[in-house]
Motif scaffolding. Structure first.
Motif, PDB file in Angstrom:
ATOM      1  N   ASN A  40       0.858  -1.176   0.000  1.00 53.07           N
ATOM      2  CA  ASN A  40       0.000   0.000   0.000  1.00 53.07           C
ATOM      3  C   ASN A  40       0.894   1.225   0.000  1.00 53.07           C
ATOM      4  N   ASN A  96       0.466   5.325   0.246  1.00 57.31           N
ATOM      5  CA  ASN A  96      -0.426   6.455   0.488  1.00 57.31           C
ATOM      6  C   ASN A  96       0.404   7.666   0.898  1.00 57.31           C
ATOM      7  N   CYS A  97      -0.228   8.823   0.852  1.00 58.43           N
ATOM      8  CA  CYS A  97       0.418  10.066   1.256  1.00 58.43           C
ATOM      9  C   CYS A  97      -0.501  10.761   2.255  1.00 58.43           C
ATOM     10  N   ILE A 135      -6.789   0.369   1.358  1.00 52.76           N
ATOM     11  CA  ILE A 135      -6.577   1.772   1.007  1.00 52.76           C
ATOM     12  C   ILE A 135      -5.184   1.904   0.410  1.00 52.76           C
ATOM     13  N   THR A 136      -5.115   2.334  -0.844  1.00 57.37           N
ATOM     14  CA  THR A 136      -3.811   2.547  -1.475  1.00 57.37           C
ATOM     15  C   THR A 136      -3.945   3.604  -2.567  1.00 57.37           C
ATOM     16  N   GLY A 137      -2.852   4.289  -2.821  1.00 63.59           N
ATOM     17  CA  GLY A 137      -2.837   5.296  -3.872  1.00 63.59           C
ATOM     18  C   GLY A 137      -3.608   6.557  -3.515  1.00 63.59           C
ATOM     19  N   GLN A 138      -3.690   6.883  -2.230  1.00 61.53           N
ATOM     20  CA  GLN A 138      -4.489   8.019  -1.798  1.00 61.53           C
ATOM     21  C   GLN A 138      -3.637   9.110  -1.170  1.00 61.53           C
ATOM     22  N   VAL A 139      -4.095  10.343  -1.306  1.00 55.05           N
ATOM     23  CA  VAL A 139      -3.570  11.456  -0.524  1.00 55.05           C
ATOM     24  C   VAL A 139      -4.656  11.761   0.500  1.00 55.05           C
ATOM     25  N   ILE A 140      -4.350  11.543   1.760  1.00 53.13           N
ATOM     26  CA  ILE A 140      -5.353  11.670   2.813  1.00 53.13           C
ATOM     27  C   ILE A 140      -5.064  12.924   3.634  1.00 53.13           C
TER      28      ILE A 140
END
Length: 74
Positions: free
Chosen positions: A7, A9-10, A59-64
């Protein structure tokens, strides 16, 4: 064949109280949050702990944004 899941994420931590803002400016920024307070490093750390847990396995590839719902257009 071994398949490894990864995963990526940012996290956008938003404004965190790191001791660099004081007085009237500090209070003005605090009022921009629905909670009426600045974020803390622990607020961001809680999100990172969640993302590291099995609860976030999908949850992967997300800017949270971990910005406390700060109002746009400061």
């Amino acid at each position: 064949m071994i398949v490894m899941a990864m995963n990526v994420n940012c996290v956008n931590p938003g404004s965190n109280d790191m001791g660099y803002c004081f007085g009237e400016a500090y209070d003005k920024v605090a009022r921009m949050f629905p909670s009426g307070r600045w974020g803390t490093p622990n607020d961001t750390a809680d999100l990172l702990l969640f993302l590291h847990s099995d609860y976030a396995k999908w949850i992967t590839g997300q800017v949270i944004a971990s910005d406390g719902g700060v109002k746009e257009n400061w």
